[in-house]
Design an enzyme around this catalytic site. Sequence first.
Site, PDB file in Angstrom:
ATOM      1  N   LYS A 119       0.821  -1.207  -0.021  1.00  0.00           N
ATOM      2  CA  LYS A 119      -0.087  -0.176   0.034  1.00  0.00           C
ATOM      3  C   LYS A 119       0.852   1.286  -0.054  1.00  0.00           C
ATOM      4  O   LYS A 119       1.591   1.483   0.962  1.00  0.00           O
ATOM      5  CB  LYS A 119      -0.799   0.051   1.086  1.00  0.00           C
ATOM      6  CG  LYS A 119      -1.725   1.019   1.542  1.00  0.00           C
ATOM      7  CD  LYS A 119      -2.648   1.109   2.650  1.00  0.00           C
ATOM      8  CE  LYS A 119      -3.658   2.233   2.678  1.00  0.00           C
ATOM      9  NZ  LYS A 119      -4.385   2.054   3.803  1.00  0.00           N
TER      10      LYS A 119
ATOM     11  N   GLU B 126       7.535  -6.555   1.160  1.00  0.00           N
ATOM     12  CA  GLU B 126       6.165  -6.572   1.577  1.00  0.00           C
ATOM     13  C   GLU B 126       5.346  -7.678   1.834  1.00  0.00           C
ATOM     14  O   GLU B 126       4.769  -8.267   2.578  1.00  0.00           O
ATOM     15  CB  GLU B 126       5.534  -5.139   1.521  1.00  0.00           C
ATOM     16  CG  GLU B 126       6.058  -3.803   1.969  1.00  0.00           C
ATOM     17  CD  GLU B 126       5.695  -3.602   3.366  1.00  0.00           C
ATOM     18  OE1 GLU B 126       4.933  -4.548   4.018  1.00  0.00           O
ATOM     19  OE2 GLU B 126       5.906  -2.776   3.908  1.00  0.00           O
TER      20      GLU B 126
ATOM     21  N   LYS C  19      -2.405  -1.623  -3.825  1.00  0.00           N
ATOM     22  CA  LYS C  19      -2.836  -0.236  -3.887  1.00  0.00           C
ATOM     23  C   LYS C  19      -2.193   0.707  -3.783  1.00  0.00           C
ATOM     24  O   LYS C  19      -1.261   0.838  -3.088  1.00  0.00           O
ATOM     25  CB  LYS C  19      -3.941  -0.754  -2.403  1.00  0.00           C
ATOM     26  CG  LYS C  19      -4.908   0.473  -2.211  1.00  0.00           C
ATOM     27  CD  LYS C  19      -5.200   0.656  -0.818  1.00  0.00           C
ATOM     28  CE  LYS C  19      -6.162   1.885  -0.494  1.00  0.00           C
ATOM     29  NZ  LYS C  19      -6.441   2.065   0.986  1.00  0.00           N
TER      30      LYS C  19
ATOM     31  N   SER D  77     -10.461   5.291  -4.659  1.00  0.00           N
ATOM     32  CA  SER D  77     -11.461   6.518  -4.772  1.00  0.00           C
ATOM     33  C   SER D  77     -10.965   7.485  -5.714  1.00  0.00           C
ATOM     34  O   SER D  77     -11.862   7.997  -6.517  1.00  0.00           O
ATOM     35  CB  SER D  77     -11.603   7.039  -3.304  1.00  0.00           C
ATOM     36  OG  SER D  77     -10.447   7.716  -2.884  1.00  0.00           O
TER      37      SER D  77
HETATM   38  C1  PBG Z   1      -7.480   2.774   5.452  1.00  0.00           C
HETATM   39  C2  PBG Z   1      -7.705   2.946   4.219  1.00  0.00           C
HETATM   40  C3  PBG Z   1      -7.654   3.858   3.079  1.00  0.00           C
HETATM   41  C4  PBG Z   1      -8.271   3.471   2.097  1.00  0.00           C
HETATM   42  C5  PBG Z   1      -8.532   2.067   2.419  1.00  0.00           C
HETATM   43  N1  PBG Z   1      -8.267   1.774   3.606  1.00  0.00           N
HETATM   44  C6  PBG Z   1      -7.184   5.353   3.196  1.00  0.00           C
HETATM   45  C7  PBG Z   1      -5.834   5.747   3.583  1.00  0.00           C
HETATM   46  O1  PBG Z   1      -5.066   4.934   3.736  1.00  0.00           O
HETATM   47  O2  PBG Z   1      -5.724   6.961   3.717  1.00  0.00           O
HETATM   48  C8  PBG Z   1      -8.405   4.016   0.848  1.00  0.00           C
HETATM   49  C9  PBG Z   1      -9.449   3.509  -0.243  1.00  0.00           C
HETATM   50  C10 PBG Z   1      -9.441   4.526  -1.385  1.00  0.00           C
HETATM   51  O3  PBG Z   1      -9.009   5.442  -1.580  1.00  0.00           O
HETATM   52  O4  PBG Z   1     -10.717   4.241  -2.239  1.00  0.00           O
HETATM   53  N2  PBG Z   1      -8.327   2.419   6.522  1.00  0.00           N
END
Ligand code: PBG
Length: 325
Positions: A195, A233, A248, A274
Amino acid sequence: MPFPAQRMRRLRAGATLRRMVRETQLAPDDFIYPLFVVHGQGVRREIGSMPGVFNLSVDEAVAEAQEVYGLGIPAVILFGLPQHKDPIGLENFAPEGIVQQAIRAIKKAVPELVVITDVCLCEYTDHGHCFVIREGRFDNDATLEILGKVVVSHAQAGADIVAPSGMVDGMIATIRSALDREGFSMTGVMSYAVKYASGFYGPFREAADSAPAFGDRHSYQMDPANAREALREARLDVEEGADVLMVKPGLPYLDVLRRVREAFDLPLAAYNVSGEYSMVKAAALNGWLDERRVVLETLTAFKRAGADLILTYHAKDAACWLREG
Ligand code: PBG
């Protein structure tokens, strides 16, 4: 024997031929649909930066879950917005917490739908970070204790799979042993293994009300410039007992997805996050892009790059379009 004996266009000449030689198939089975659950009744509040995505109260989330399953999508992933936030995020592991309520209600109404839960502190803490903060520092190992409690409470409520997203070192080993210790050896772990610290999460932080109150996430999420590190990771999470790996964000990291695919044989998920959704939506609403074409092309690209599963806000639309053929 090149041209004129070889003509690449031969097998592209008609729709049926193209179907026969198509290498990648996209289906609703590939999708996981995110739901943002809030307290209240009859709440269905659209997220400004994510047209078509809503904050839903439990009753509305159940209706949505039914629709999702009816469309042939096998799983949802739940995010919770608590009533109150505090330094460690107490509602995160409360038996009557919003996600715990949603899990029970959805599993009761649609038992066959796979319920995955996002496991993180940031939606629940008043500072919006994914860690417990002690003496001004992110306390990795104190955070692990909380994550253990959160996953057990999700499993007790009936979650099928927990998905830790905080990039906390040791989170998979801790979660696996906490689940096993409490008798939940069959609860799966989908790790947000790779991530990145990404600007593409902007709209999510509005949806989940989880923007950090100060600072940023660069000391725990990965540097977008690194790819070899992604393999480290992923390897650690495999060794710690992850059942599914995730990369991600999605589109800007398809090279990383491919490398993880080649190095490991676990099921692999990609999160079409998102910001990726909002960009397509905004352009489509302006008439600048053909939404259906662009979304199906994007989701196909994830599969071509090596994803088995795709977490996407487009899941419902895409499932409908795939059905229409
Ligand atoms: C953290 C989390 C995030 C997303 C999923 N789980 C946000 C972050 O790490 O700031 C992002 C998902 C998205 O942008 O659609 N709980």
